[in-house]
Design a protein around this motif. Structure first.
Motif, PDB file in Angstrom:
ATOM      1  N   ILE A  59       5.635  22.066 -31.970  1.00  0.00           N
ATOM      2  CA  ILE A  59       5.552  23.517 -32.138  1.00  0.00           C
ATOM      3  C   ILE A  59       6.108  24.234 -30.920  1.00  0.00           C
ATOM      4  CG2 ILE A  59       3.938  25.458 -32.324  1.00  0.00           C
ATOM      5  CD1 ILE A  59       2.201  23.708 -34.091  1.00  0.00           C
ATOM      6  N   PHE A  60       5.698  23.795 -29.729  1.00  0.00           N
ATOM      7  CA  PHE A  60       6.203  24.417 -28.505  1.00  0.00           C
ATOM      8  C   PHE A  60       7.729  24.317 -28.432  1.00  0.00           C
ATOM      9  CE2 PHE A  60       1.871  23.779 -26.525  1.00  0.00           C
ATOM     10  CZ  PHE A  60       1.626  25.132 -26.371  1.00  0.00           C
ATOM     11  N   THR A  61       8.255  23.136 -28.749  1.00  0.00           N
ATOM     12  CA  THR A  61       9.690  22.920 -28.648  1.00  0.00           C
ATOM     13  C   THR A  61      10.444  23.726 -29.690  1.00  0.00           C
ATOM     14  OG1 THR A  61       9.279  20.665 -27.856  1.00  0.00           O
ATOM     15  CG2 THR A  61      11.502  21.170 -28.628  1.00  0.00           C
ATOM     16  N   PHE A  62       9.937  23.738 -30.920  1.00  0.00           N
ATOM     17  CA  PHE A  62      10.611  24.471 -31.993  1.00  0.00           C
ATOM     18  C   PHE A  62      10.686  25.961 -31.670  1.00  0.00           C
ATOM     19  CE2 PHE A  62      10.916  26.771 -35.961  1.00  0.00           C
ATOM     20  CZ  PHE A  62      11.830  26.039 -36.685  1.00  0.00           C
ATOM     21  N   ILE A  63       9.572  26.542 -31.250  1.00  0.00           N
ATOM     22  CA  ILE A  63       9.547  27.974 -30.939  1.00  0.00           C
ATOM     23  C   ILE A  63      10.449  28.277 -29.752  1.00  0.00           C
ATOM     24  CG2 ILE A  63       8.078  29.875 -30.159  1.00  0.00           C
ATOM     25  CD1 ILE A  63       5.816  28.670 -31.771  1.00  0.00           C
ATOM     26  N   GLY A  64      10.400  27.424 -28.733  1.00  0.00           N
ATOM     27  CA  GLY A  64      11.254  27.639 -27.566  1.00  0.00           C
ATOM     28  C   GLY A  64      12.729  27.535 -27.896  1.00  0.00           C
ATOM     29  N   ALA A  65      13.098  26.532 -28.692  1.00  0.00           N
ATOM     30  CA  ALA A  65      14.498  26.361 -29.063  1.00  0.00           C
ATOM     31  C   ALA A  65      14.970  27.478 -29.986  1.00  0.00           C
ATOM     32  CB  ALA A  65      14.694  25.002 -29.741  1.00  0.00           C
ATOM     33  N   TRP A  66      14.105  27.893 -30.907  1.00  0.00           N
ATOM     34  CA  TRP A  66      14.490  28.940 -31.860  1.00  0.00           C
ATOM     35  C   TRP A  66      14.692  30.284 -31.166  1.00  0.00           C
ATOM     36  CZ3 TRP A  66      15.489  28.429 -37.067  1.00  0.00           C
ATOM     37  CH2 TRP A  66      15.668  29.612 -37.774  1.00  0.00           C
ATOM     38  N   ASN A  67      13.829  30.601 -30.209  1.00  0.00           N
ATOM     39  CA  ASN A  67      13.881  31.899 -29.540  1.00  0.00           C
ATOM     40  C   ASN A  67      14.760  31.906 -28.301  1.00  0.00           C
ATOM     41  OD1 ASN A  67      12.087  33.042 -31.404  1.00  0.00           O
ATOM     42  ND2 ASN A  67      10.300  32.402 -30.220  1.00  0.00           N
ATOM     43  N   LEU A  88      10.717  14.796 -28.769  1.00  0.00           N
ATOM     44  CA  LEU A  88       9.684  13.818 -29.113  1.00  0.00           C
ATOM     45  C   LEU A  88      10.088  12.418 -28.670  1.00  0.00           C
ATOM     46  CD1 LEU A  88       8.528  14.948 -32.679  1.00  0.00           C
ATOM     47  CD2 LEU A  88       7.275  15.151 -30.524  1.00  0.00           C
ATOM     48  N   PHE A  89      11.350  12.072 -28.866  1.00  0.00           N
ATOM     49  CA  PHE A  89      11.810  10.731 -28.475  1.00  0.00           C
ATOM     50  C   PHE A  89      11.707  10.531 -26.965  1.00  0.00           C
ATOM     51  CE2 PHE A  89      15.303   8.067 -26.907  1.00  0.00           C
ATOM     52  CZ  PHE A  89      14.978   6.859 -27.502  1.00  0.00           C
ATOM     53  N   THR A  90      12.263  11.456 -26.205  1.00  0.00           N
ATOM     54  CA  THR A  90      12.254  11.305 -24.744  1.00  0.00           C
ATOM     55  C   THR A  90      10.842  11.427 -24.173  1.00  0.00           C
ATOM     56  OG1 THR A  90      12.750  13.675 -24.489  1.00  0.00           O
ATOM     57  CG2 THR A  90      14.609  12.149 -24.514  1.00  0.00           C
ATOM     58  N   SER A  91      10.055  12.348 -24.701  1.00  0.00           N
ATOM     59  CA  SER A  91       8.713  12.576 -24.159  1.00  0.00           C
ATOM     60  C   SER A  91       7.774  11.414 -24.480  1.00  0.00           C
ATOM     61  CB  SER A  91       8.137  13.885 -24.702  1.00  0.00           C
ATOM     62  OG  SER A  91       8.931  14.986 -24.320  1.00  0.00           O
ATOM     63  N   LEU A 112      17.240  20.766 -23.974  1.00  0.00           N
ATOM     64  CA  LEU A 112      15.940  21.219 -24.464  1.00  0.00           C
ATOM     65  C   LEU A 112      14.758  20.374 -23.969  1.00  0.00           C
ATOM     66  CD1 LEU A 112      16.811  22.253 -28.141  1.00  0.00           C
ATOM     67  CD2 LEU A 112      16.372  23.740 -26.176  1.00  0.00           C
ATOM     68  N   PRO A 113      14.834  19.034 -23.909  1.00  0.00           N
ATOM     69  CA  PRO A 113      13.681  18.270 -23.403  1.00  0.00           C
ATOM     70  C   PRO A 113      13.386  18.625 -21.945  1.00  0.00           C
ATOM     71  CG  PRO A 113      15.194  16.845 -24.591  1.00  0.00           C
ATOM     72  CD  PRO A 113      15.894  18.153 -24.416  1.00  0.00           C
ATOM     73  N   ALA A 167      17.063  23.730 -33.434  1.00  0.00           N
ATOM     74  CA  ALA A 167      15.605  23.639 -33.314  1.00  0.00           C
ATOM     75  C   ALA A 167      15.088  22.270 -33.751  1.00  0.00           C
ATOM     76  CB  ALA A 167      14.947  24.750 -34.138  1.00  0.00           C
ATOM     77  N   PHE A 168      15.515  21.792 -34.918  1.00  0.00           N
ATOM     78  CA  PHE A 168      15.004  20.511 -35.415  1.00  0.00           C
ATOM     79  C   PHE A 168      15.560  19.334 -34.612  1.00  0.00           C
ATOM     80  CE2 PHE A 168      13.892  23.027 -39.167  1.00  0.00           C
ATOM     81  CZ  PHE A 168      12.638  22.510 -39.445  1.00  0.00           C
ATOM     82  N   ALA A 169      16.827  19.401 -34.230  1.00  0.00           N
ATOM     83  CA  ALA A 169      17.377  18.336 -33.383  1.00  0.00           C
ATOM     84  C   ALA A 169      16.708  18.341 -32.017  1.00  0.00           C
ATOM     85  CB  ALA A 169      18.892  18.516 -33.235  1.00  0.00           C
TER      86      ALA A 169
END
Length: 269
Positions: A193-201, A81-84, A141-142, A73-75
């Motif tokens: 937030i969107f990325t963290f929730i998506g990656a976690w779930n 964030l870097f790519t976007s 993930l990105p 999730a954190f990675a």
């Protein structure tokens, strides 16, 4: 009449909120009761027990699942964030041939369901020897959604600020880091937030790309619990609570910035 409509509106909103909260109340209460029946539910606080949580936490795999989810999730947030940010800056402020056409093609990828690319993505990842690795879990993930959010946020920054920085001799990377990113923090937090929730779930992709328990993530723990033990609703709900809490806490910590970011992006572009 106006006052009556206002009261009715509040009643409807309250009823809707209760309907949204009820599943979470059910999940928490059932996780604290020893029951095998999903319909054996009551709001009674008697006979509560933490046996299910002790059962889950005493196992050796749940800790590894949790650590894997944290890493992914954190990675994933950092990579997104870097790519976007870099791509959003390029599409918003840099002039190059085919800028709009490339961005349009990128946005069109958002129309493709993620399930459609699972098979080709698996073939590519397996061919690169990344099965059961963090690279396979993090690199996909990105998405174009993150680029879209950051581009819309960066478009609202006046070009005069960038020109002033260029006159002072700043490079594009310096401008991005020192000028643009401090001004789009709300959008970055929203994307985080969107990325963290998506990656976690995320469940389907980790289930496909991992065959080793040491690389599996926390959402897969529900399946593992059902396989290791008899069907136990309380145990499943306890595992669901453990899976649900981290992204919920992450959202609560960034809630105000999230709302500001959504409002800001809705006004841009």
């Amino acid at each position: 009449m106006k006052k009556l409509s206002h009261i009715l509106g509040n009643v409807v909103l309250l009823f809707t909120a209760l309907l949204c909260i009820l599943p979470f109340v059910y999940m928490i209460l059932m996780s604290l009761k020893s029951t095998l029946n999903a319909y054996d539910f009551s709001f009674s606080l008697s006979n509560l027990t933490f046996a299910h949580y002790q059962n889950i936490l005493s196992g050796g795999t749940i800790g590894r699942y949790f650590l894997n989810s944290v890493i992914v999730a954190f990675a994933g947030v950092a990579l997104t964030l870097f790519t976007s940010c870099t791509a959003g800056f390029a599409f918003a402020k840099l002039k190059f041939k085919g800028n709009n056409k490339i961005f349009l093609l990128l946005i069109l990828t958002m129309m493709v369901p993620s399930e459609v690319i699972l098979v080709p993505l698996y073939i590519v990842v397996r061919g690169m020897g990344w099965v059961n690795t963090f690279k396979a879990l993090i690199l996909p993930l990105p998405t174009a959604f993150g680029v879209f959010i950051m581009r819309q946020a960066i478009l609202g920054i006046p070009d005069e600020l960038l020109e002033s920085a260029r006159i002072d001799g700043a490079s594009n990377l310096k401008i991005l880091w020192s000028v643009i990113l401090p001004l789009v923090k709300s959008a970055m937090l929203t994307l985080s937030i969107f990325t963290f929730i998506g990656a976690w779930n995320n469940f389907t992709w980790p289930l496909i790309i991992t065959t080793n328990d040491t690389m599996r993530t926390l959402p897969l723990a529900l399946t593992t619990m059902k396989a290791q033990y008899d069907v136990d609703v309380g145990l499943s709900m306890a595992c669901a609570v453990i899976t649900f809490l981290p992204p919920f806490i992450f959202y609560l910590l960034l809630q105000s910035k999230f709302e500001a970011g959504v409002a800001l992006n809705g006004l841009k572009g």
